[in-house]
Design an enzyme around this catalytic site. Structure first.
Site, short mmCIF file in Angstrom:
data_model
loop_
_atom_site.label_atom_id
_atom_site.label_comp_id
_atom_site.label_asym_id
_atom_site.label_seq_id
_atom_site.Cartn_x
_atom_site.Cartn_y
_atom_site.Cartn_z
N HIS A 46 0.81 -1.22 0.00
CA HIS A 46 0.00 0.00 0.00
C HIS A 46 0.84 1.27 0.00
CE1 HIS A 46 0.11 1.20 4.36
NE2 HIS A 46 0.26 -0.10 4.57
N GLU B 264 -5.20 1.51 2.52
CA GLU B 264 -5.04 0.36 3.39
C GLU B 264 -5.23 0.76 4.84
OE1 GLU B 264 -2.83 -2.56 5.98
OE2 GLU B 264 -2.59 -0.40 5.80
N GLU B 265 -4.72 1.92 5.20
CA GLU B 265 -4.72 2.36 6.60
C GLU B 265 -6.12 2.64 7.14
OE1 GLU B 265 -2.26 2.09 8.46
OE2 GLU B 265 -0.42 2.33 7.32
N ASP C 50 3.78 -6.05 3.53
CA ASP C 50 3.54 -4.96 4.47
C ASP C 50 4.65 -4.98 5.51
OD1 ASP C 50 2.28 -2.83 5.82
OD2 ASP C 50 0.30 -3.62 5.38
#
Lengths: 351, 331
Positions: free
Chosen positions: A67, A209-210, A232
């Site tokens: 991401h 993503e966060e 990640d």
């Protein structure tokens, strides 16, 4: 590699507002893949069609996901003195906010400071309390009228913390979660160019993503992969964190095991590592992970998924610390794994 | 607007049992749309065809409201309940509630509780005035759902009552359907079900419609009451263009389009940053390959209480803003 990471972490790419970061990433991907696509949410797809001509039916489509978005702050209100009140985008730790330097992305970029009460003026009991984000404010050094001309509710606020080189191969800075993995995507492409491989490879730099792996939801639906590999960060060891929750900073990338990951494929991935003498560590995730792997696995009819993680110290701070060697090592491991997907690769997917 | 809102907020429609609301809306709009149908989930989907040059736009407002579902009837005829959607014990305490068949009851709690702040729904019950389990069972069954009984009241421009969340959004969509004359865009007006239990109607309807753009209409909280939680939204200062909530970050293209259309027409608007809560666009924007989405929010005080308060000007300006967005090209 370090130069790209350094440049990338300074480009604002707050969840939901990744356009600028996406453009830079697309440019970086371009020389190393057959086609680059960007969707309406700014997920960037670097597509490599494979080196060996194969029957379309018998070659896997592999999606890699890292991401590009970063955690940040957002203007919630401006008070009558011109101090900016804010909320968080993604998992911001309020304990590390006071006295941070930030950029407020208003009509123009404004340098700001998160205001803090000096120790001299704190009551005795205040010094042991955590100040809440809702009580904090940002000072951009302008009177209220000028602030309101330049800043509105909903404007983004990013942290200032460029990449710093430490001893050995360690670096620190903001947003290394997960820009380091985006850099790794580029390195995977370069590694693949040195290998023979049959798979069709989609290197996807995902958005949002966060805030809940949202870019992975839509990009996996669009890509329809046979195999997913999420990349990640995970927690590197520090003196104050539990040993079982952390990983060594110099013993290779972490291959994650648990129900979110396909057991057979994960074993194959580890075997490829052993075969080529690539050191790696094992991570355990008893529940759906907080990574893109969470959504890749349950896209459409389901996608066998692997999760590879880079040990990172001080996650979600402005001094996230990483061993650069892990980017190279992880990229090589993934490329060799992809090259190992030959005829009969479907058998790797059985339980 | 007042008559429509009073009518819609007076209807029974907890999540999963939206039929009365659906029928009322269908009656209101059927002469103004090209097609109308109900899907298997109970979403009401009305289509206004464009001239073929524009985008496929999905508009969503949810018909359902929060409620109390009966889980047990004790020997003395008191009903224990669980929540449908976000029900706060303090909001329902000593409220009058009504079941689908018109049976009303009062919500109370076990008074041996020492600290009222420890009040939980499992210490509460509905008293329908029955003297025994047998008597209660003649009126209410386990699984029946009660909603607030609070007919709409108004003063000047302010309307207050239950289910403004989101019948106010439904009313704005109904009026927009009537107001939109020439649109280049193909418009799918969806009155969704089950928003309060996880944006469930929006999820399936967005999948079946597969739109280019999604816009939902829902209420948002305000920060203009005494010592309220901080929120830069005031009742009556205009509809809010949402920037984010916990279900989505509005697509910058859609958000900017809303701002642009409001500014060029001089329609008052506010910008909304909501720290907790979500709405239908949260499901719409993650449908299939992703649908750029935004939200027009109606400022509302006391959300999820029996006396949600909205402002007439905000509603009318929301209709104006939405109409203007839909009648023009969408990039």
């Amino acid at each position: 590699m370090k130069e790209f990471l350094s440049e990338l972490i300074e480009i604002p790419g707050v969840s939901g507002y990744e356009e600028q970061a996406a453009r830079r990433i697309a440019r970086e991907f371009s020389p190393y893949c057959d086609e680059v696509q960007t969707d309406s949410f700014f997920n960037v797809y670097g597509i490599k069609r494979g080196t060996a001509a194969q029957q379309a039916s018998d070659r896997p489509k592999v999606m890699l996901a890292a991401h590009m978005d970063e955690i940040a702050l957002m203007v919630r209100d401006i008070d009558d003195k011109g101090f900016i009140r804010f909320t968080n985008i993604g998992g911001v730790d309020q304990r590390i906010l006071l006295a941070q330097e930030v950029t407020v992305h208003g009509r123009e970029n404004l340098h700001g400071i998160i205001a803090t009460v000096p120790p001299h003026l704190q009551a005795a009991e205040d010094s042991s309390k955590v100040v809440k984000m809702k009580d904090m404010s940002i000072d951009v050094g302008l009177p209220v009228k000028k602030v309101k001309e330049r800043v509105r509710v909903g404007d983004l606020i990013t942290f200032c913390s460029p990449l710093v080189t430490m001893q050995g191969s360690m670096v620190n800075g903001k947003s290394i979660d997960d820009r380091a993995s985006v850099v790794m995507l580029t390195e995977v492409m370069k590694e693949l160019d040195r290998l023979q491989y049959q798979a069709e490879v989609y290197c996807v730099a995902t958005v949002q993503e966060e805030v809940g792996t949202r870019g992975a939801v839509i990009s996996t639906y669009r890509t329809r992969p046979d195999i997913g590999i999420a990349i990640d960060v995970t927690h590197g060891e520090t003196p104050d964190a539990a040993k079982e929750d952390t990983h060594a900073m110099d013993k290779g990338v972490v291959v994650c095991k648990g129900p979110n990951m396909h057991p057979g494929l994960t074993e194959k991935f580890l075997e490829v590592g052993k075969e080529y003498g690539l050191e790696c560590q094992i991570g355990i995730a008893p529940r759906p992970t907080g990574t893109d792997a969470r959504s890749i696995q349950i896209s459409r009819s389901g996608v066998p998924t692997i999760l590879l993680e880079l040990p990172l110290r001080y996650m979600h701070t402005t001094v996230e610390t990483l061993n650069l060697n892990h980017i190279k090592a992880g990229a090589r491991h993934i490329a060799l794994f992809i090259a190992s997907l030959k005829e009969g690769w479907q058998e790797w997917l059985s339980y | 607007m007042k008559t429509l809102l009073a009518h819609l907020t007076g209807l029974y429609g907890p999540s999963g049992k939206e039929e009365a609301v659906r029928q009322a809306i269908q009656q209101e709009i059927k002469d103004y749309v090209d097609e109308i149908h109900e899907d298997v989930m109970g979403n009401l989907i009305a289509v206004k065809k464009g001239n073929g040059s524009g985008r496929k736009v999905m508009l969503a407002a949810h018909m359902d409201q929060i409620g109390l579902i009966v889980t047990n009837i004790d020997e003395n005829g008191f009903l224990r309940f669980s929540n449908i959607g976000g029900v706060s014990p303090f909001n329902v305490l000593h409220r009058r509630v009504v079941f689908q068949n018109g049976v009303t009851g009062a919500v109370s709690y076990e008074t041996e509780l020492e600290e009222i702040k420890n009040l939980k729904l499992n210490k509460m019950y509905i008293d329908i005035g029955a003297a025994s389990r047998e008597e209660a069972k003649k009126l209410v069954q386990i699984g029946d759902i009660a909603v607030y009984h609070a007919p709409m009241a108004d003063r000047e421009n302010r309307f207050f009552g239950c289910a403004m969340d989101d019948r106010a959004g439904c009313a704005v969509l109904v009026e927009t359907i009537k107001a939109v004359k020439n649109s280049p865009n193909e418009l799918f007006f969806v009155f969704t079900v089950q928003e309060e239990v996880g944006l469930r109607g929006a999820r399936t309807s967005a999948y079946s419609i597969n739109p280019d753009i999604g816009i939902s209409l829902d209420v948002t909280i305000t920060g203009d009451t005494p010592k309220s939680r901080p929120m830069a939204i005031n009742l009556g200062d205009g509809p809010a263009v949402k920037v984010k909530d916990s279900s989505l970050i509005c697509h910058p293209m859609v958000k900017n389009l809303m701002i642009q259309r409001a500014e060029e027409a001089g329609i008052p608007y506010q910008l909304e940053v909501l720290e907790a809560g979500g709405t239908d666009s949260g499901a719409i924007h993650l449908s299939r390959e992703g649908v750029p989405s935004g939200v027009i929010s109606i400022p509302c005080r006391y959300v999820h209480s029996a006396h949600e308060m909205v402002d007439k000007n905000d509603l009318e300006n929301a209709v104006k803003l939405l109409t203007r967005i839909l009648e023009n090209e969408i990039a």
